[in-house]
Design a protein around this motif. Structure first.
Motif, PDB file in Angstrom:
ATOM      1  N   LEU A  62       0.829  -1.204   0.000  1.00 32.04           N
ATOM      2  CA  LEU A  62       0.000   0.000   0.000  1.00 32.04           C
ATOM      3  C   LEU A  62       0.865   1.256   0.000  1.00 32.04           C
ATOM      4  N   ASN A  63       1.896   1.285   0.837  1.00 33.98           N
ATOM      5  CA  ASN A  63       2.786   2.452   0.851  1.00 33.98           C
ATOM      6  C   ASN A  63       3.493   2.629  -0.485  1.00 33.98           C
ATOM      7  N   ARG A  64       3.902   1.538  -1.090  1.00 36.59           N
ATOM      8  CA  ARG A  64       4.543   1.629  -2.405  1.00 36.59           C
ATOM      9  C   ARG A  64       3.550   2.119  -3.461  1.00 36.59           C
ATOM     10  N   THR A  65       2.303   1.686  -3.365  1.00 36.92           N
ATOM     11  CA  THR A  65       1.272   2.142  -4.295  1.00 36.92           C
ATOM     12  C   THR A  65       1.044   3.639  -4.161  1.00 36.92           C
ATOM     13  N   LEU A  66       0.985   4.133  -2.932  1.00 39.16           N
ATOM     14  CA  LEU A  66       0.821   5.572  -2.722  1.00 39.16           C
ATOM     15  C   LEU A  66       2.007   6.345  -3.299  1.00 39.16           C
ATOM     16  N   MET A  67       3.203   5.819  -3.095  1.00 34.69           N
ATOM     17  CA  MET A  67       4.396   6.462  -3.652  1.00 34.69           C
ATOM     18  C   MET A  67       4.330   6.491  -5.173  1.00 34.69           C
ATOM     19  N   ASN A  68       3.879   5.390  -5.784  1.00 30.82           N
ATOM     20  CA  ASN A  68       3.758   5.347  -7.243  1.00 30.82           C
ATOM     21  C   ASN A  68       2.702   6.317  -7.755  1.00 30.82           C
ATOM     22  N   LEU A  69       1.602   6.455  -7.013  1.00 26.70           N
ATOM     23  CA  LEU A  69       0.564   7.405  -7.410  1.00 26.70           C
ATOM     24  C   LEU A  69       1.087   8.843  -7.350  1.00 26.70           C
ATOM     25  N   VAL A  70       1.859   9.155  -6.315  1.00 24.97           N
ATOM     26  CA  VAL A  70       2.473  10.479  -6.235  1.00 24.97           C
ATOM     27  C   VAL A  70       3.364  10.714  -7.451  1.00 24.97           C
TER      28      VAL A  70
END
Length: 278
Positions: free
Chosen positions: A44-52
């Motif tokens: 989830l944290n990696r997904t948020l980073m990718n979305l940013v």
């Protein structure tokens, strides 16, 4: 046709990550030293980073997405963002970028160009912490998401509809969630209904079932319930899944059963590939 609206700053879309944080999420992933809660948190944290990263342009982070994370477990269902993001459930992606809880140094292997690998230190922002305790109040979690998205849809009728990515490993302990899921999926913008995608996280070795078009291959009533609760995949998400080598059809639903590490990564990646960004 639905699910074709361009995502732009004047008409963003919404993503809600709905995460089971019950006690059984402390079980270890199949073939891993990490627990299910730890692995889901990392993805989830990696997904948020990718979305940013996807929203970062020359003029800064563009607010293509409004994002919320709801965890449900022993403390009921609640906003799982903390610190500067604790005041409300949904936040523009620029606020997500500006308010991590902390930034960790992580090690990753990269190609050295000579057939080997080098370890490289990378910065890894943390917004969401792993947690595992208590029962599985799934109904409370779905209700919290529905309450947030009902008003959001009314206020964003020209937008690509919201997507809810639900991760669970157990049966609901506060009632039957099917009717609540049906209600959640009825909220809509002019571009279509809310998408609800469900992922069952496994601690057992076994063949995952990815985006089935029927419940015939599912082993029990719980899996069949999650299948019924899931939206049919829109055309563009079918294309994304096919690009990853997953066999899907136009009847496929947004559901994965017995998901292991690779399937969890794919689920988050596919589920957040909304329509085109402008």
């Amino acid at each position: 046709m639905p699910y074709q609206a361009a995502i732009q700053r004047s008409d963003p879309t919404a993503l809600i990550f709905l995460v089971d944080q019950s006690g059984s999420m402390a079980d270890r992933m199949a073939g891993s030293e990490r627990t299910k809660a730890q692995f889901v948190s990392d993805v989830l944290n990696r997904t948020l980073m990718n979305l940013v990263t996807r929203c970062t342009k020359s003029d800064g982070v563009r607010d293509y997405f409004e994002i919320g994370v709801i965890g449900y477990g022993g403390s009921g269902a609640q906003n799982s963002f903390h610190g500067g993001l604790s005041s409300s459930l949904l936040h523009p992606i620029s606020q997500i970028e500006a308010n991590p809880l902390r930034v960790e140094d992580r090690r990753r292997k990269v190609d050295d160009g000579a057939g080997g690998f080098l370890e490289q230190s990378v910065k890894f922002p943390i917004w969401f912490e792993p947690k595992a305790d208590g029962g599985t109040p799934m109904c409370a979690g779905i209700t919290t998401a529905a309450e947030a998205l009902a008003g959001w849809c009314d206020a964003h009728q020209q937008s690509y509809p919201p997507t809810v990515l639900h991760v669970t490993d157990g049966e609901s302990t506060d009632g039957d969630p099917e009717a609540l899921a049906d209600t959640l999926r009825q909220f809509h913008t002019n571009d279509g209904n809310v998408l609800l995608l469900n992922l069952h996280v496994s601690a057992q070795n076994g063949q995952p079932v990815q985006f089935p078009s029927s419940d015939g291959a599912l082993p029990d009533q719980y899996a069949k319930l999650l299948f019924r609760m899931s939206s049919e995949l829109p055309k563009h998400l079918i294309s994304v899944a096919q690009e990853k080598g997953i066999a899907v059809s136009f009847e496929s639903r947004g559901f994965m059963f017995n998901a292991e590490a690779g399937e969890i990564v794919n689920f988050f990646d596919i589920g957040t590939r909304a329509s085109q960004l402008r």
